[in-house]
Design a protein around this motif. Structure first.
Motif, mmCIF file in Angstrom:
data_model
loop_
_atom_site.group_PDB
_atom_site.id
_atom_site.type_symbol
_atom_site.label_atom_id
_atom_site.label_comp_id
_atom_site.label_asym_id
_atom_site.label_seq_id
_atom_site.Cartn_x
_atom_site.Cartn_y
_atom_site.Cartn_z
ATOM 1 N N TYR A 171 -5.518 1.177 -6.891
ATOM 2 C CA TYR A 171 -4.265 1.141 -5.994
ATOM 3 C C TYR A 171 -4.752 0.345 -4.681
ATOM 4 O O TYR A 171 -3.976 0.048 -4.050
ATOM 5 C CB TYR A 171 -4.260 2.278 -6.163
ATOM 6 C CG TYR A 171 -2.597 2.714 -5.391
ATOM 7 C CD1 TYR A 171 -1.563 1.553 -5.808
ATOM 8 C CD2 TYR A 171 -2.403 3.244 -4.063
ATOM 9 C CE1 TYR A 171 0.099 2.440 -5.421
ATOM 10 C CE2 TYR A 171 -0.893 3.035 -3.254
ATOM 11 C CZ TYR A 171 0.058 2.451 -4.106
ATOM 12 O OH TYR A 171 0.806 2.377 -3.102
ATOM 13 N N ARG A 217 4.603 4.827 0.347
ATOM 14 C CA ARG A 217 4.006 4.696 -0.971
ATOM 15 C C ARG A 217 3.135 6.108 -0.781
ATOM 16 O O ARG A 217 3.112 6.520 -1.906
ATOM 17 C CB ARG A 217 2.954 3.440 -0.272
ATOM 18 C CG ARG A 217 3.820 2.210 -0.965
ATOM 19 C CD ARG A 217 3.314 0.525 -0.927
ATOM 20 N NE ARG A 217 4.237 -0.509 -0.847
ATOM 21 C CZ ARG A 217 3.461 -1.444 -0.842
ATOM 22 N NH1 ARG A 217 2.551 -1.785 -0.619
ATOM 23 N NH2 ARG A 217 4.399 -2.947 -1.284
ATOM 24 N N ARG A 219 0.998 11.328 -8.300
ATOM 25 C CA ARG A 219 2.493 10.531 -9.527
ATOM 26 C C ARG A 219 1.259 11.466 -10.729
ATOM 27 O O ARG A 219 2.141 11.359 -11.046
ATOM 28 C CB ARG A 219 1.656 9.435 -9.561
ATOM 29 C CG ARG A 219 2.400 8.296 -10.430
ATOM 30 C CD ARG A 219 2.555 6.405 -10.177
ATOM 31 N NE ARG A 219 2.597 5.841 -9.257
ATOM 32 C CZ ARG A 219 3.765 5.553 -8.209
ATOM 33 N NH1 ARG A 219 4.560 5.501 -8.989
ATOM 34 N NH2 ARG A 219 3.670 4.749 -7.244
ATOM 35 N N GLU A 238 7.853 3.191 -5.908
ATOM 36 C CA GLU A 238 7.012 3.244 -5.187
ATOM 37 C C GLU A 238 6.891 4.073 -4.453
ATOM 38 O O GLU A 238 5.918 3.820 -3.105
ATOM 39 C CB GLU A 238 6.414 1.918 -4.742
ATOM 40 C CG GLU A 238 7.401 1.149 -3.464
ATOM 41 C CD GLU A 238 7.053 -0.069 -2.976
ATOM 42 O OE1 GLU A 238 7.686 -1.032 -2.193
ATOM 43 O OE2 GLU A 238 5.624 -0.477 -3.509
ATOM 44 N N LYS A 271 4.425 8.656 -2.342
ATOM 45 C CA LYS A 271 4.630 8.964 -4.189
ATOM 46 C C LYS A 271 3.399 8.706 -4.932
ATOM 47 O O LYS A 271 3.683 9.009 -6.150
ATOM 48 C CB LYS A 271 5.452 7.554 -4.179
ATOM 49 C CG LYS A 271 6.104 7.262 -5.934
ATOM 50 C CD LYS A 271 7.503 8.231 -6.228
ATOM 51 C CE LYS A 271 7.783 7.946 -7.526
ATOM 52 N NZ LYS A 271 8.926 8.839 -8.342
ATOM 53 N N GLU A 272 2.328 8.051 -4.260
ATOM 54 C CA GLU A 272 1.642 8.011 -5.325
ATOM 55 C C GLU A 272 0.484 9.394 -5.556
ATOM 56 O O GLU A 272 -0.159 8.970 -6.195
ATOM 57 C CB GLU A 272 0.556 6.760 -4.792
ATOM 58 C CG GLU A 272 -0.679 5.922 -5.394
ATOM 59 C CD GLU A 272 -0.561 6.241 -6.714
ATOM 60 O OE1 GLU A 272 -1.091 5.233 -7.569
ATOM 61 O OE2 GLU A 272 0.693 4.563 -6.588
#
Length: 501
Positions: free
Chosen positions: A321, A333, A340, A363, A336-337
């Protein structure tokens, strides 16, 4: 809501309004003019409570200050809420507080941290649920050491523009600071407090406002109002450094330590302690990471791979990523990541909070769980306390977060100053020219709206004396006071700051 501290008396006075021209008008002339068509509402409630372990009798006054233009036409009603110990003492410190936005009312600091009442909600990263919300006595209020005046500029709280007033005259960094500075001068005059020790403080954009208002108060030719202290809570001074704009390499650098402590909190990174991991992240961000980012596309091979491995260790994100993001992960970002794989997002104002989006594919998050987790309770509390507790009568809706940000004039100088918006030099000048001035910087570890390392960076620049700046840190986010331990610590830190003048 007249329960809590004993209610001694409630009085209503439609007093002669405080009035002042908006743009550099003589103070005496402005005070002499009385607009005939606007009658300000002023209500005073006599109360008592226990603050800092002391039983204090005080007057709570919520009222409008009417501001006029050069032609004497009323243009703004600024609502202030003042808590003043009785009997009144002109030698006692007075602290002026506001929130941020721009467009945020003082509800957060008043009902969360420093007012005599507060709303009691979970401070553990879960939402505030549905009403009724407990509105309780706040022993962490500051009335044992200072009188406190909360100021809502126009477009926030109950304050508003009158008639045909042009928002451009009031909605801007400098315009707003001039207005707030004049309201402070009027309050000092009306309350006989010119020689009191004076403190100025704000949260979020309120720290920007603190710097700009200090500049207006302390650089008014020969009519300066000197300050004893500036209190910066969740600090943002250098907007260019924190801008998530392609090509700005300072943003990923100043955000990296916040990502690191958040990853550690959620079990995505490993470190011996939060403080130690934060310091390691600071040193890596300002050293190897900054060097790597400045190399741009020349960063290749093993050097790039080593940076990617370390970045993964600090952020808890996969190397795949991070490579896809070109080693530059924006906060949105990251929210969210990071989680996840658990189907969760993390908060912007407080990254301890988690939320669940409509789906797990985007994203960026659908919303900020750390804001919708607290906003309803604060809205209910400020309306209940102001209307029912203090007797303020209005049909206007209290603007917790008003919609004036899109109208804001961010210019503070010439071409280069406008391209690089930074009000930290105002604080540097104030410190250089007032040997009695001190600055308190209070930062939440889990705050992405105003990251702690960005505040440290802004205040470490050239021209800002370092010996009178004191930093304190808290185990929550932007509104660190929602966590009981941090509210008490913040209150004690501010008390010590004021007592130590």
């Amino acid at each position: 809501m007249k329960s809590g501290p004993s209610l001694i008396a409630l009085t209503l006075a439609f007093a002669a309004p405080a009035a002042v021209h908006a743009q550099d008008a003589p103070f005496e002339k402005a005070k002499a003019e009385k607009p005939a068509d606007v009658i300000p509402q002023v209500r005073t409630t006599k109360l008592s409570g226990t603050f800092g372990g002391q039983r204090i009798a005080y007057a709570a006054t919520i009222g409008e200050t009417i501001v006029k233009n050069r032609d004497g036409v009323p243009e703004v009603a600024v609502v202030t809420t003042a808590y003043v110990k009785e009997p009144r003492d002109p030698n006692r410190p007075v602290t002026f507080l506001f929130n941020g936005g721009p467009g945020s009312g003082t509800v957060w600091l008043m009902m969360g941290a420093f007012g005599p009442k507060r709303v009691a909600i979970p401070g553990t990263g879960v939402d505030d649920g549905a009403p009724p919300y407990p509105i309780v006595d706040n022993p962490d209020a500051l009335l044992d050491v200072t009188d406190v005046v909360f100021i809502d500029p126009p477009g926030t709280g109950f304050s508003y523009l009158i008639g045909k007033a042009d928002p451009k005259d009031y909605y801007g960094v400098t315009q707003d600071a001039k207005l707030v500075a004049q309201v402070i001068r009027l309050w000092l005059n009306d309350n006989g407090r010119w020689n009191s020790p004076k403190y100025l403080g704000g949260e979020s954009y309120g720290t920007t406002r603190s710097a700009a208002v200090a500049n207006e108060l302390m650089n008014d030719t020969y009519n300066d109002v000197a300050l004893n202290g500036i209190i910066l809570i969740s600090t943002v001074l250098d907007f260019a450094a924190g801008a998530d704009t392609p090509g700005n390499e300072l943003s990923p650098i100043t955000n990296l330590p916040s990502m690191a402590v958040t990853a550690l909190y959620h079990g995505k990174a490993q470190g011996s302690s939060r403080e130690a991991f934060a310091e390691e992240a600071r040193q890596w961000a300002i050293g190897p990471y900054a060097t790597a980012l400045l190399k741009g596309q020349k960063l290749q091979g093993e050097e790039r791979a080593a940076i990617r491995r370390d970045l993964a260790r600090f952020t808890g994100l996969s190397e795949t990523y991070l490579e896809q993001a070109d080693l530059r992960v924006t906060p949105s970002r990251f929210y969210k990541e990071l989680l996840r794989d658990r189907g969760l997002t993390v908060g912007r104002l407080d990254s301890r909070y988690t939320g669940k989006d409509y789906d797990n594919a985007g994203e960026g998050p659908d919303n900020d769980p750390s804001f919708y987790g607290i906003d309803a309770s604060y809205t209910a509390a400020i309306n209940s306390w102001s209307r029912d507790g203090l007797g303020f009568k209005t049909d206007r809706e209290y603007q917790s977060i008003g919609g004036i940000g899109g109208q804001w004039d961010w210019r503070i100088g010439g071409r280069d100053a406008n391209a690089y918006l930074n009000v930290a030099p105002y604080i540097g000048q104030a410190l250089r020219e007032n040997s009695g001035l001190k600055v308190l910087v209070a930062q939440g570890w889990y705050d992405f709206a105003t990251p702690f390392f960005a505040a440290e960076y802004a205040l470490s620049r050239t021209g800002i004396p370092q010996d009178r700046i004191h930093y304190t840190y808290y185990g929550a986010g932007h509104m660190m006071y929602i966590r009981d331990e941090d509210r008490h610590k913040l209150s004690e830190d501010v008390r010590a700051f004021i007592r130590g003048r």
